[in-house]
Enzyme design. Sequence first.
Site, PDB file in Angstrom:
ATOM      1  N   PRO A   1       0.845  -1.274   0.050  1.00 38.64           N
ATOM      2  CA  PRO A   1       0.293  -0.009   0.023  1.00 38.64           C
ATOM      3  C   PRO A   1       0.822   1.140  -0.136  1.00 38.64           C
ATOM      4  O   PRO A   1       1.347   1.471   1.193  1.00 38.64           O
ATOM      5  CB  PRO A   1      -0.842  -0.131   1.407  1.00 38.64           C
ATOM      6  CG  PRO A   1      -0.841  -1.498   1.565  1.00 38.64           C
ATOM      7  CD  PRO A   1       0.318  -2.140   1.191  1.00 38.64           C
TER       8      PRO A   1
ATOM      9  N   ARG B   1      16.062  -2.867  -2.005  1.00 37.59           N
ATOM     10  CA  ARG B   1      14.763  -3.301  -2.530  1.00 37.59           C
ATOM     11  C   ARG B   1      14.883  -4.044  -3.958  1.00 37.59           C
ATOM     12  O   ARG B   1      15.781  -3.453  -4.595  1.00 37.59           O
ATOM     13  CB  ARG B   1      13.788  -2.399  -2.560  1.00 37.59           C
ATOM     14  CG  ARG B   1      13.285  -1.520  -1.519  1.00 37.59           C
ATOM     15  CD  ARG B   1      12.119  -2.664  -0.737  1.00 37.59           C
ATOM     16  NE  ARG B   1      12.117  -2.447   0.896  1.00 37.59           N
ATOM     17  CZ  ARG B   1      12.565  -3.057   1.625  1.00 37.59           C
ATOM     18  NH1 ARG B   1      13.481  -4.124   1.483  1.00 37.59           N
ATOM     19  NH2 ARG B   1      12.471  -2.903   3.078  1.00 37.59           N
TER      20      ARG B   1
END
Length: 262
Positions: free
Chosen positions: A2, A252
């Site tokens: 989200p 990431r």
Amino acid sequence: MPELPEVESQLDYLRSNALGRAIQKVSVFEPRIIKNSTASSFRKALTGRRLVAASRRGKYLIVNTDARRVLVLHFGMGGDLRYYPSPQQRPRFTRIEFILDNGYRLAFTCPRNICRVMSVSSPSDVPGLRQMGPEPLCKEFTLGVFKTLIGTGTSRAIKALLMDQKRIAGIGNIYADQILFESGVRPTRKTSDLDATEIGRLYRSIRRVLKDALPTAGEEALPSHYIYSRDFSGQGCPGCGRPFEKTRVGGRTTRYCTGCQR
DNA sequence: CCTATAGCCTGACGGC
DNA sequence: TGCCGTCAGGCTATAG
């Protein structure tokens, strides 16, 4: 996952279902996600309170009550809100459930318990909110603001900077990759090495990507043209057909096209 | 101050 | 079939 657009859709959901209602009961199924207090003081602070206003800041959802109490939610990844009439419909991964004064329930779900929930007297009591960078979709977020913001960014990879909530609010891994792809800029580029043209392209991509994502952010899947989706389904770059390069930037997983991003 | 990295947490998935 | 390792992502804490 989200990020800004998804939290905005959670905000819509909360507004249309729970706003104006009072909390009759608070059930805490996973106390660990409550960050600044015990489960019992969290329950006590919110029981009986009416939800009078809601807003989003970065990836946080902020709910004001009729007392000097603010409920702050952070979804971590994969969490959401659910509104349903009876406990039989309680979703999997429900960490906290609010029973509302119409008998309906509002669940805060979070598959991996990386979410956080807080009851505070002011949003600025939350460090992440106090230090949050500007909202990229506000009109105050001009090219000039963006330039200043990354001008002091020095040696970091541009992707790490885009995901730094102290610099810009609300961008996470998925949208950072998409923004960089649409800008034609490699995620690994040092921020200080970017020229004015690239900075301009980044600025416009940030605004466009996030704005375009808003209408469909409530849906299950990301748009199929996203490089994340295309890579997942084994497709390559929509521009040149090359398979995406996969690497790590800012800790990431990062996807980019070696042909179209320089 | 700045930047990079480990750790939190658990479901999904691949390999055996 | 089922176990096990790895990965995923937000943020925070800590190290350099």
